[in-house]
Design a protein around this motif. Structure first.
Motif, short mmCIF file in Angstrom:
data_model
loop_
_atom_site.label_atom_id
_atom_site.label_comp_id
_atom_site.label_asym_id
_atom_site.label_seq_id
_atom_site.Cartn_x
_atom_site.Cartn_y
_atom_site.Cartn_z
N LYS A 160 0.77 -1.36 0.14
CA LYS A 160 0.16 -0.01 -0.10
C LYS A 160 0.71 1.30 -0.04
CE LYS A 160 -3.97 1.79 2.49
NZ LYS A 160 -3.37 3.02 3.29
N ALA A 161 1.95 1.33 0.65
CA ALA A 161 2.74 2.33 1.01
C ALA A 161 3.59 2.57 -0.46
CB ALA A 161 3.89 1.99 1.81
N GLU A 162 3.94 1.73 -1.02
CA GLU A 162 4.65 1.51 -2.41
C GLU A 162 4.07 2.29 -3.36
OE1 GLU A 162 7.10 -1.73 -3.90
OE2 GLU A 162 6.11 -1.56 -5.46
N ALA A 176 2.28 6.59 -6.98
CA ALA A 176 1.19 7.56 -7.56
C ALA A 176 1.66 8.92 -7.14
CB ALA A 176 -0.20 7.18 -6.88
N ASN A 177 2.19 9.02 -6.08
CA ASN A 177 2.64 10.59 -5.77
C ASN A 177 3.64 11.02 -6.77
OD1 ASN A 177 1.33 10.57 -3.41
ND2 ASN A 177 3.07 10.16 -2.09
N LEU A 178 4.44 10.15 -7.26
CA LEU A 178 5.59 10.83 -8.13
C LEU A 178 5.09 10.81 -9.37
CD1 LEU A 178 8.44 8.83 -6.64
CD2 LEU A 178 8.50 11.03 -7.07
N ILE A 179 4.23 9.95 -9.98
CA ILE A 179 3.81 10.16 -11.51
C ILE A 179 2.88 11.34 -11.39
CG2 ILE A 179 2.30 9.06 -13.10
CD1 ILE A 179 3.57 6.19 -12.20
N SER A 180 2.06 11.45 -10.39
CA SER A 180 1.20 12.53 -10.41
C SER A 180 1.71 13.92 -10.13
CB SER A 180 -0.09 12.34 -9.51
OG SER A 180 -1.30 12.84 -9.77
N GLN A 181 2.53 14.14 -8.89
CA GLN A 181 3.13 15.06 -8.45
C GLN A 181 4.28 15.89 -9.56
OE1 GLN A 181 3.78 14.80 -4.28
NE2 GLN A 181 1.51 13.91 -4.06
N VAL A 182 4.92 15.32 -10.24
CA VAL A 182 5.88 15.70 -11.22
C VAL A 182 5.11 16.74 -12.02
CG1 VAL A 182 7.94 13.96 -11.11
CG2 VAL A 182 5.80 13.58 -12.55
N ARG A 183 3.94 16.38 -12.34
CA ARG A 183 3.20 17.10 -13.15
C ARG A 183 2.81 18.36 -12.66
NH1 ARG A 183 -2.70 14.98 -14.11
NH2 ARG A 183 -2.44 14.72 -11.63
#
Ligand code: SDX
Length: 439
Positions: free
Chosen positions: A165-167, A172-179
């Protein structure tokens, strides 16, 4: 391990013979699912005392991987076995991100859940907004992206032992927040208020809205532009062990946290020999336009080893044939740039430059063809993306690929810290000389 048949038809492990100082050694041969062959030298130093030396790792495989397959001679690129031209024609960036991470195309429900999860993970911590005030005016957005992504680990500490779950949340944080970080850095650079991501919009429309809408201007999402950016991201999503992905694997092999690992990948991508080339291609095309040239003079300079110019967007360490992504992007440019208001004289210069180079012995003899960066900048230019964000868009596209390789290594059975050897060429042992006696 690869096998061969002996005279009696009995299967025996395939080996390579090495003769060093009169002694013969057998090293195992490894074959990949597409028939690629390697001599496994894992035991070389222990059994022979020798290491290998391979500048730029041109002949060295760092790992076994099932994420992406490239055949540089045939111009083949497949993500998890799916040809890039099929994914470009039929898939979306979010679906390709899922495929790269988890190895299979998602069902409709899986894709819907993944897409919603990405949206739910697209906000950065409000306290991070203070960072953007601190960066000097005119900071390059790749510097902002690398710094801010690394700082995500201070807001979302990575647990020592990551459960599934943490992974999933970190990915998701990285794929979404780089944007999100990219769009905020753009808004800050033009002095406009930031636009938050919306739960109503999907990945690319959300990004373009964060970039180009404002309290006084609705962002008119042109479908062709949305499609072109989605295609751009698909084509940049992965490319096996390129410089930045190898950086991600090397950094991740020390068990550094994933945010720091992706920040390292962003930094490696920034270089003009790698992801920074797309921005340099447009500069090159503008230089030719401003010189009112047809490209022949520039090509002449690019062939001169003493001149600083190179034909940016040409050449590739692996592709000794057309980069399949360049072909797809060239067709996308033809389609997009004939729309009213989209015509771009740089595209004609690019087509002419490609034609000159592909008929020039210097490029042909060195197997130098257009790579992914040659046409990609024209798509971004048409979308109104500022030049200094071209490599940022490359990084947004490559993030799922970097994470897929990190996951494969992190969960792999032979997960060890990477530590190459060297051939020492410095001074042999010498005695310390007191300062008073030095000449
Ligand atoms: C990417 O690895 C990946 O997969 C990367 C990537 C990905 O998706 O991750 O595909 C993305 O980085 C694409 C490449 C973007 N970079 C550029 O477009 C920059 C311009 N290209 C060159 O810098 C170069 O072609 C590289 C860096 C891409 C590849 O360099 P190599 O494999 O080290 O090749 P090399 O420098 O040894 O060149 C071999 C010969 C040399 O001439 P000679 O010594 O034989 O006389 O080709 C010449 C080079 O001078 N050459 C070029 C040239 N590229 C190579 N001459 C003029 N213009 C060029 N672009």
């Amino acid at each position: 391990m690869s096998e061969t048949r002996n005279a009696n038809g009995k299967a025996t492990p395939e080996t390579a013979r090495l003769i060093l100082e009169g002694r013969e050694y057998e090293l195992p041969v490894v074959r990949g699912t597409e028939g690629e062959k390697a001599v496994d030298i894992s035991s070389l130093r222990r059994t022979t005392g020798y290491i290998t030396l391979d500048k730029g790792y041109e002949n060295t495989g760092s790992c076994r991987s099932s994420v992406t397959f490239i055949d540089g001679e045939k111009g083949i690129l497949r993500y998890r076995g799916y040809p890039i031209d099929e994914l470009a024609a039929k898939s979306t960036f979010t679906e390709v991100a899922y495929l790269l991470l988890y190895g299979e195309l998602p069902t409709t429900i899986q894709l819907e859940e993944f897409s919603t999860f990405l949206n739910e993970s697209s906000l950065i911590h409000e306290d991070m907004l203070h960072f953007f005030v601190g960066f000097p005016r005119g900071s390059h957005p790749m510097g902002i992206l690398a710094t801010t992504v690394a700082s995500l680990s201070t807001f979302y500490p990575v647990p020592e032992v990551m459960d599934e779950k943490a992974e999933r949340q970190i990915l998701a944080n990285l794929i979404s927040q780089v944007r999100t970080i990219a769009a905020i850095s753009y808004k800050k650079s033009i002095g406009e208020p930031i636009v938050y991501p919306s739960y109503k919009l999907r990945y690319v429309p959300n990004f373009l809205t964060m970039m180009f809408s404002s309290p006084v201007k609705e962002s008119d999402l042109d479908d062709d532009i949305v499609q072109a950016i989605d295609l751009f991201l698909i084509l940049h999503a992965d490319h096996e062990q390129n410089c930045s992905t190898s950086t991600v694997r090397l950094t991740g092999s020390s068990l550094a946290n994933v945010y720091a690992v992706i920040s390292a990948g962003i930094s490696a991508l920034w270089g003009p020999r790698h992801g920074g080339a797309n921005q340099e291609v447009i500069r090159m095309l503008e230089k030719i336009r401003d010189e009112h040239g047809d490209g022949t003079e520039y090509v002449r300079r690019a062939k001169d080893r003493n001149a600083p110019d190179r034909l940016m967007g040409f050449g590739h360490r692996v592709y000794k044939n057309f980069d399949p992504r360049a072909k797809i992007l060239k067709e996308a440019c033809h389609k997009l740039l004939k729309k009213p208001g989209m015509i771009d004289p740089l595209f004609d210069i690019a087509l002419r430059l490609e034609d000159i180079a592909l008929h020039d012995e210097y490029f042909v003899s060195r197997n130098l063809y257009p790579n992914v960066d040659f046409y990609s900048g024209l798509i971004l230019r048409a979308a109104g993306i500022p030049y200094d964000m071209f490599t940022v868009l490359f990084a947004i596209g490559r993030t799922p690929g970097w994470l897929a390789h990190w996951r494969e290594m992190y969960h792999g059975e032979d997960f060890r810290i990477m530590r190459p050897r060297q051939i020492y060429t410095g001074s042999t042992c010498r005695t310390y000389v007191d300062r008073s006696r030095r000449r």
